[in-house]
Design a protein around this motif. Sequence first.
Motif, PDB file in Angstrom:
ATOM      1  N   SER A  45       0.829  -1.207   0.000  1.00 10.73           N
ATOM      2  CA  SER A  45       0.000   0.000   0.000  1.00 10.73           C
ATOM      3  C   SER A  45       0.860   1.253   0.000  1.00 10.73           C
ATOM      4  O   SER A  45       2.059   1.200   0.285  1.00 10.73           O
ATOM      5  N   ASN A  46       0.231   2.359  -0.344  1.00 12.32           N
ATOM      6  CA  ASN A  46       0.887   3.672  -0.401  1.00 12.32           C
ATOM      7  C   ASN A  46       2.065   3.703  -1.368  1.00 12.32           C
ATOM      8  O   ASN A  46       3.049   4.408  -1.128  1.00 12.32           O
ATOM      9  N   TYR A  47       1.963   2.915  -2.437  1.00  6.99           N
ATOM     10  CA  TYR A  47       2.948   2.915  -3.527  1.00  6.99           C
ATOM     11  C   TYR A  47       4.343   2.556  -3.029  1.00  6.99           C
ATOM     12  O   TYR A  47       5.333   3.163  -3.418  1.00  6.99           O
ATOM     13  N   SER A  83      -1.166  -4.148  -3.960  1.00  8.08           N
ATOM     14  CA  SER A  83      -1.841  -3.427  -2.880  1.00  8.08           C
ATOM     15  C   SER A  83      -2.072  -1.949  -3.179  1.00  8.08           C
ATOM     16  O   SER A  83      -2.762  -1.278  -2.418  1.00  8.08           O
ATOM     17  N   SER A  84      -1.494  -1.417  -4.258  1.00  3.98           N
ATOM     18  CA  SER A  84      -1.778  -0.034  -4.668  1.00  3.98           C
ATOM     19  C   SER A  84      -1.473   0.124  -6.159  1.00  3.98           C
ATOM     20  O   SER A  84      -0.679  -0.628  -6.716  1.00  3.98           O
ATOM     21  N   LYS A  86      -1.152   3.194  -9.475  1.00  4.10           N
ATOM     22  CA  LYS A  86      -1.159   4.552 -10.005  1.00  4.10           C
ATOM     23  C   LYS A  86      -1.479   4.469 -11.490  1.00  4.10           C
ATOM     24  O   LYS A  86      -0.793   3.786 -12.238  1.00  4.10           O
ATOM     25  N   SER A 115      -5.375   7.360  -8.677  1.00  2.00           N
ATOM     26  CA  SER A 115      -4.483   6.460  -7.958  1.00  2.00           C
ATOM     27  C   SER A 115      -5.250   5.812  -6.811  1.00  2.00           C
ATOM     28  O   SER A 115      -6.171   6.409  -6.253  1.00  2.00           O
ATOM     29  N   VAL A 116      -4.856   4.611  -6.478  1.00  2.00           N
ATOM     30  CA  VAL A 116      -5.466   3.896  -5.366  1.00  2.00           C
ATOM     31  C   VAL A 116      -4.342   3.525  -4.401  1.00  2.00           C
ATOM     32  O   VAL A 116      -3.603   2.567  -4.647  1.00  2.00           O
ATOM     33  N   PRO A 117      -4.178   4.281  -3.303  1.00  2.00           N
ATOM     34  CA  PRO A 117      -3.072   4.024  -2.389  1.00  2.00           C
ATOM     35  C   PRO A 117      -3.239   2.759  -1.544  1.00  2.00           C
ATOM     36  O   PRO A 117      -2.258   2.208  -1.072  1.00  2.00           O
ATOM     37  N   ASN A 118      -4.469   2.311  -1.377  1.00  2.00           N
ATOM     38  CA  ASN A 118      -4.694   1.125  -0.549  1.00  2.00           C
ATOM     39  C   ASN A 118      -5.847   0.314  -1.130  1.00  2.00           C
ATOM     40  O   ASN A 118      -7.010   0.674  -0.968  1.00  2.00           O
ATOM     41  N   MET A 119      -5.520  -0.775  -1.791  1.00  2.00           N
ATOM     42  CA  MET A 119      -6.529  -1.603  -2.456  1.00  2.00           C
ATOM     43  C   MET A 119      -7.498  -2.251  -1.462  1.00  2.00           C
ATOM     44  O   MET A 119      -8.574  -2.691  -1.833  1.00  2.00           O
ATOM     45  N   ASP A 134      -7.420  -5.852  -2.266  1.00  2.00           N
ATOM     46  CA  ASP A 134      -6.050  -6.019  -1.794  1.00  2.00           C
ATOM     47  C   ASP A 134      -5.579  -7.450  -2.030  1.00  2.00           C
ATOM     48  O   ASP A 134      -6.237  -8.413  -1.620  1.00  2.00           O
TER      49      ASP A 134
END
Length: 141
Positions: A45-47, A83-84, A86, A115-119, A134
């Motif tokens: 998560s969070n790239y 999990s993330s 862009k 963007s999806v920082p946390n799937m 996720d």
Amino acid sequence: MRTPRRIAVFLSALAVASASSAVVASSAQAAAACYAGELCVYQHSNYTGSVFKVPADSRGWLCDMDLRNNTFYNGEPMDNKASSIKNNTGKAVDLYLDPATNGIDIDYIISWQQSVPNMATVVPSGSFAGGNLDNQLSGIC
């Protein structure tokens, strides 16, 4: 006189080692950047963690409907491990949880420049509704 010289040699070696590790760290960070026009899938998560940049298919679209034979840049298997994401493209992207559907079941759509920082916060539709994305991604197009 030998002690000050040993200390100087030790400090010089320490400075070189520190500079080398700083170069390695910045190189690793640069490898994870997602530039304009790229579609990037991150391991954590969070790239963070390693990245997979979705390649263009024969039509020129950033698309891979079967991630089972792909790996992140660090060599780890990619299928069901994202999990993330862009999306730095100018197009919407469809996410699929099961490559066996051959694109019939769209589970989530990421709009262009989203963007999806946390799937784990994304709830899919289709046959997988009720869970989250996720570590579930198997296709992206």
